[in-house]
Design a protein around this motif. Structure first.
Motif: not given
Length: 129
Positions: A6-12, A33-39
């Motif tokens: 469930e935390r994946c969608s929060e990170v995105v 790019k931000e999403c990639q780095a955070k994931l």
């Protein structure tokens, strides 16, 4: 595997809400790019190296079993078994996803990789019959 956490969608969501100046294409590129780095960062902290984690948990289980023999309590042993089971499920999912990632990376071309994969599958079918 990530989508089940469930935390994946929060990170995105958090990565995507960040503001990037510029025209819309520059903004989208920055958000991706931000999403990639955070994931990547989230994956390392949330999942880490599952193989190493399994090894550690199995050693902890071995020690807990020895202690349980002396103390007679199985709570720690049972908890570790649940954790190991969860890690094994994650490891299996990762192993299933790896060939798909290779397929996407290599593309749908007549490459040596695909020729070898097809030849292997044909031999495997022949051996079964």
């Amino acid at each position: 595997m990530w989508q089940e956490d469930e935390r994946c969608s929060e990170v995105v969501d958090l990565a995507w809400k960040r503001f990037f100046p510029g025209n819309p294409m520059v903004q989208v590129e920055g958000k991706i790019k931000e999403c990639q780095a955070k994931l990547k960062q989230w994956s390392r902290t949330s999942f880490g190296n599952i193989t190493c984690a399994l090894k550690e948990k199995k050693e902890q289980l071995r020690q807990a079993k020895q202690k349980a023999i002396k103390d007679g309590t199985m709570e720690t042993v049972n908890g570790l078994k649940w954790e190991i089971n969860g890690l094994l499920i994650k490891e299996e999912k990762m192993r299933k996803q790896r060939p798909r990632a290779l397929w996407l990376q290599e593309g749908d071309q007549n490459t040596k990789f695909f020729h070898n994969k097809a030849s292997y599958n044909i031999r495997e079918i022949e051996l079964r019959n």
